[in-house]
Scaffold this motif. Structure first.
Motif, mmCIF file in Angstrom:
data_model
loop_
_atom_site.group_PDB
_atom_site.id
_atom_site.type_symbol
_atom_site.label_atom_id
_atom_site.label_comp_id
_atom_site.label_asym_id
_atom_site.label_seq_id
_atom_site.Cartn_x
_atom_site.Cartn_y
_atom_site.Cartn_z
ATOM 1 N N UNK A 1 0.829 -1.209 0.000
ATOM 2 C CA UNK A 1 0.000 0.000 0.000
ATOM 3 C C UNK A 1 0.864 1.261 0.000
ATOM 4 N N UNK A 2 1.967 1.234 0.756
ATOM 5 C CA UNK A 2 2.869 2.389 0.796
ATOM 6 C C UNK A 2 3.480 2.626 -0.579
ATOM 7 N N UNK A 3 3.867 1.547 -1.255
ATOM 8 C CA UNK A 3 4.419 1.664 -2.610
ATOM 9 C C UNK A 3 3.386 2.293 -3.545
ATOM 10 N N UNK A 4 2.156 1.787 -3.510
ATOM 11 C CA UNK A 4 1.111 2.323 -4.381
ATOM 12 C C UNK A 4 0.849 3.798 -4.088
ATOM 13 N N UNK A 5 0.836 4.160 -2.801
ATOM 14 C CA UNK A 5 0.639 5.558 -2.445
ATOM 15 C C UNK A 5 1.778 6.414 -2.989
ATOM 16 N N UNK A 6 3.011 5.896 -2.959
ATOM 17 C CA UNK A 6 4.127 6.634 -3.539
ATOM 18 C C UNK A 6 3.911 6.918 -5.017
ATOM 19 N N UNK A 7 3.405 5.918 -5.770
ATOM 20 C CA UNK A 7 3.122 6.132 -7.187
ATOM 21 C C UNK A 7 2.000 7.149 -7.376
ATOM 22 N N UNK A 8 0.989 7.102 -6.510
ATOM 23 C CA UNK A 8 -0.124 8.053 -6.599
ATOM 24 C C UNK A 8 0.372 9.480 -6.350
#
Length: 387
Positions: free
Chosen positions: A206-213
């Motif tokens: 989830x942290x990785x995805x938030x970084x991309x967002x």
């Protein structure tokens, strides 16, 4: 993706569910549900109704619906959608949520990239929401701009409140899975490398995805913009996303840490929230933003220990906030002190010379006006050197 607007399982606008919820308009659809704007005729308020399609008749989908309902019912936070009602024994099954009457983050980014202050506010909101669900043992697994709703701010000068929605594919850690091992779940553009390999999802995903967002919010473009989902998945297995050098230093450090290839090297959601708040404050006050140092992972943390997953930023990537420039009033006081000391020294030298050469005693010197208590200190010093 199924076109539920023309599916016989999708009820038409105007239908009343449960003798209470009148569907008004279709506002979203996905693989197994449609979301409607509706009116709760008992309370006379607008709500969002998520109606599950006929595909929920099999056991796996029933488990998924029940799982999502438990997740939503257990959560209360301004950055998480609130569940009002659930009717899982009706045909079709549905539940009722608060209606956030604002655009999605995806809609907002499509118009233009966000400014750093607004992006920092969105980052803090979403990281706080992720921290809440991760503490409950929940991994969202589908953090993306279209699943972020922007709740209008109560004051025009405030940024909108980012709210995380759609727990339809949320994974409850330590619970029975509703998908087969190795099944790829999530949106290809925002999957972490470990998700792309079909590994068990953790909070670090989830942290990785938030970084991309957040990277997309600042630049206006996807980090992995390959032509096909397959190409996008392969790309993240071989390289980290490109963080533009034109971004402020603090953002480069934070985004690089959040999108590290190794999940163990990423900060946890709580650390991201603290860093985002620091960035928001620094940007608002005009400083060069630098995030707080992220705490190191505990030595005993194992691969499934997702609630305490943190990372340390490289030493050469961190720096202290520059000291605030000396205020003019402080500089003025320093010069006054220096001038006063020189003046007293000169007067003392003059008095001593008069005493040695026997000249006419010099008249009592007059000090320039000085701020108190400096003036009193200078007068006492002059009395000590006077004959």
């Amino acid at each position: 993706m199924t076109d539920l607007a023309h599916s016989p399982a999708a009820p038409a606008p105007g239908r009343v569910l449960g003798g209470r919820y009148r569907l008004e308009a279709l506002i979203g659809r996905g693989g197994y549900a449609s979301v409607y704007r509706a009116i709760d005729e008992h309370l006379e308020r607008a709500v969002a109704v998520k109606v599950f399609t006929a595909s929920t008749s099999d056991g796996a989908d029933r488990a998924r619906v029940a799982s999502e309902t438990r997740v939503l019912a257990s959560l209360t936070h301004p950055s998480l959608v609130t569940l009002f009602d659930a009717r899982l024994d009706e045909d079709p099954a549905y539940f009722v949520m608060e209606l956030i009457d604002g655009p999605t983050l995806g809609d907002r980014i499509a118009g233009a990239p966000l400014d750093p202050v607004t992006t920092a506010s969105v980052a803090a909101d979403l990281a706080e929401a992720l921290h809440v669900i991760h503490e409950r043992g929940i991994v969202h697994r589908d953090v993306k701009p279209s699943n972020v709703l922007l709740r209008p701010a109560p004051m025009p000068s405030q940024p909108p409140r980012a709210t995380l929605a759609d727990f339809g594919i949320a994974y409850l850690i330590d619970s029975a899975r509703v998908t087969a091992t190795g099944t790829l779940i999530g949106t290809a553009a925002y999957l972490s490398p470990e998700q792309a390999r079909g590994e068990t999802p953790t909070a670090a995903a989830d942290v990785y995805a938030l970084g991309l967002v957040l990277l997309e919010s600042l630049t206006g473009r996807r980090a992995y913009a390959q032509a096909t989902p397959h190409e996008a998945l392969v790309a993240r297995l071989v390289r980290s996303p490109d963080v533009p050098a034109t971004l402020p230093h603090g953002w480069r450090v934070l985004l690089s840490a959040m999108t590290a290839m190794d999940p163990a090297h990423r900060p946890d959601a709580h650390a991201v929230q603290r860093a985002a708040m620091r960035l928001k404050t620094d940007e608002s006050e005009g400083w060069n933003p630098v995030p707080v140092t992220l705490p190191a992972p505990r030595a005993e943390a194992g691969p499934q220990d997702v609630t305490d997953r943190t990372a340390v930023l490289p030493a050469d990537e961190t720096s202290e906030i520059p000291a605030e420039p000396a205020r003019p009033s402080r500089r003025r006081a320093v010069w006054l002190i220096v001038a006063a000391v020189l003046l007293v020294a000169g007067l003392a030298a003059g008095i001593a010379a008069a005493m040695v050469w026997g000249g006419t005693p010099a008249p009592d010197p007059t000090l320039p006006a000085l701020p108190e208590p400096l003036g009193e200190h200078m007068r006492q010093l002059l009395d000590q050197v006077s004959p």
